[in-house]
Design a protein around this motif. Structure first.
Motif, short mmCIF file in Angstrom:
data_model
loop_
_atom_site.label_atom_id
_atom_site.label_comp_id
_atom_site.label_asym_id
_atom_site.label_seq_id
_atom_site.Cartn_x
_atom_site.Cartn_y
_atom_site.Cartn_z
N ILE A 78 42.00 43.46 36.36
CA ILE A 78 42.98 43.57 35.78
C ILE A 78 43.66 45.04 36.65
CG2 ILE A 78 42.22 42.13 33.48
CD1 ILE A 78 42.12 44.78 32.22
N GLY A 79 42.91 45.81 37.33
CA GLY A 79 44.09 47.02 37.36
C GLY A 79 42.68 47.87 37.47
N SER B 158 33.49 47.46 28.59
CA SER B 158 33.63 45.85 29.40
C SER B 158 34.35 44.68 29.10
CB SER B 158 32.60 45.93 27.30
OG SER B 158 33.68 46.07 26.69
N GLY B 159 34.01 43.70 28.98
CA GLY B 159 34.65 43.04 29.90
C GLY B 159 35.45 42.02 29.06
N TYR C 259 27.48 46.91 30.52
CA TYR C 259 26.85 47.60 31.85
C TYR C 259 27.28 48.68 32.83
CZ TYR C 259 24.06 45.96 27.50
OH TYR C 259 23.31 45.50 26.21
N GLU C 260 26.64 48.15 33.94
CA GLU C 260 27.32 48.31 35.61
C GLU C 260 27.70 46.96 36.09
OE1 GLU C 260 27.31 50.84 36.76
OE2 GLU C 260 26.70 52.08 35.20
N TYR D 49 34.85 35.38 36.51
CA TYR D 49 34.76 37.60 36.14
C TYR D 49 35.00 38.15 36.74
CZ TYR D 49 31.18 41.03 36.04
OH TYR D 49 30.69 41.99 36.04
N PRO D 50 35.96 38.69 34.88
CA PRO D 50 37.35 40.36 35.25
C PRO D 50 36.00 40.73 35.90
CG PRO D 50 36.97 39.27 33.29
CD PRO D 50 35.33 38.31 34.09
N THR D 51 35.87 41.58 37.27
CA THR D 51 35.46 43.12 37.07
C THR D 51 35.90 43.49 37.78
OG1 THR D 51 33.74 43.83 39.16
CG2 THR D 51 34.78 41.39 39.41
N ALA E 70 39.05 42.97 29.46
CA ALA E 70 39.46 42.26 30.46
C ALA E 70 40.24 40.89 30.32
CB ALA E 70 38.77 42.37 31.52
N LEU F 64 37.23 49.59 32.48
CA LEU F 64 36.60 49.60 30.76
C LEU F 64 35.15 49.10 30.42
CD1 LEU F 64 39.11 46.37 30.29
CD2 LEU F 64 40.44 48.95 29.99
N GLY G 168 32.11 40.66 31.11
CA GLY G 168 30.32 42.08 31.69
C GLY G 168 30.26 43.25 30.49
N TYR H 172 41.49 51.10 37.56
CA TYR H 172 40.65 51.43 36.15
C TYR H 172 38.95 51.29 35.40
CZ TYR H 172 43.40 48.18 33.87
OH TYR H 172 44.02 47.71 33.71
#
Ligand code: SAM
Length: 238
Positions: free
Chosen positions: A135-136, A142-143, A117-118, A88-90, A146, A140, A115, A138
């Motif tokens: 990925i950093g 949406s996922g 929304y929130e 899960y990219p987050t 990412a 974005l 992902g 900051y």
């Protein structure tokens, strides 16, 4: 890495950027050559109601919406995610580094949850996710990007995608950033190519490039430079 194709499965509410990435450039060739397989699954196809709702308000209140558990779980079950390494990219994950990418490269297949929304319901993370990766520092919106960053950083290491010499000389490979590159013409807007690169003297070129790598790393990434220095000093003492 060698063997059969590596498979990426991306779960998303917005398939367009993903489809277009897999149909472009080096990735398109890797897919055509059978080095990469991919599946792009629209989470909305697994929504339970006629409005195909995939988000709902957060328990406890607060801004924004949350990606609902049921459609996401049904989408994950449909691709057999329980048996496949699931990421899960987050922004709330561990940083994506070369070491993490190497670990992903050792998998035959990856599932990536994009992902929106929130973010996604925590119970999906608890039940299905093996790695939460950022990925950093900051946020974005949406996922998809990412998820594709992770796919890109992994697939270029597959045998037959990119010449192995190119990979060996890249930034981060031995803890340093890369040296600067020049190509024709020799003079561009009064700026000349460093003389040593025109000398044909391989050892001088190698030394110059190493010096440039050290200097650039010191300037751009003092954290990497300090770590490299410690390792080098440690080796000298051995
Ligand atoms: N509320 C979340 C937070 O503050 O950590 C941000 C959610 S973001 C608007 C929506 C989605 O974009 C996330 O679920 C994630 O999949 C993706 N995303 C945004 N920034 C990211 C980052 N830096 N690394 C990885 N994924 C990211």
């Amino acid at each position: 890495m060698s063997g059969s194709a590596m498979r990426f499965t991306l779960l998303t509410l917005f398939p367009e950027p993903i489809e277009s990435y897999f149909a472009s450039s080096i990735m398109a060739r890797a897919v055509e050559k059978g080095l990469v397989e991919y599946r792009c699954v629209n989470i909305r196809d697994f929504a339970l109601d006629t409005h195909r709702t995939c988000d709902d308000a957060p328990y406890g209140g607060g801004a924004g919406m949350v990606l609902k558990a049921e459609p996401l779980a049904a989408a994950l079950d449909s691709v057999g995610a329980g048996e496949i390494h699931t990421v899960y990219p987050t922004p709330a994950g561990r940083p994506l580094t070369t070491e993490v990418i190497d670990r992903f490269c050792a998998q035959q297949e990856l599932v990536l949850i994009c992902g929106r929304y929130e973010g996604i319901d925590q119970r999906i993370i608890d039940l299905y996710v093996d790695d939460e990766v950022s990925i950093g520092d900051y946020v974005l919106s949406s996922g998809e990007l990412a998820g594709l960053v992770i796919v890109d950083a992994v697939y270029r290491h597959l045998d037959g995608v990119i010449a192995s010499e190119s990979l060996e000389e890249e930034s981060f490979q031995d803890g340093l950033l890369e040296y600067p590159h020049y190509t024709r013409p020799e003079v561009f807007r009064s700026r000349t190519v460093p003389e040593v690169l025109l000398s044909g003297h391989h050892e001088r070129i190698r030394n110059w490039r190493m010096q440039q790598r050290i200097e650039k790393t010191r300037r751009m990434r003092p954290d990497l430079y300090e770590a490299w220095l410690k390792r080098t000093e440690g080796k000298d003492k051995e």
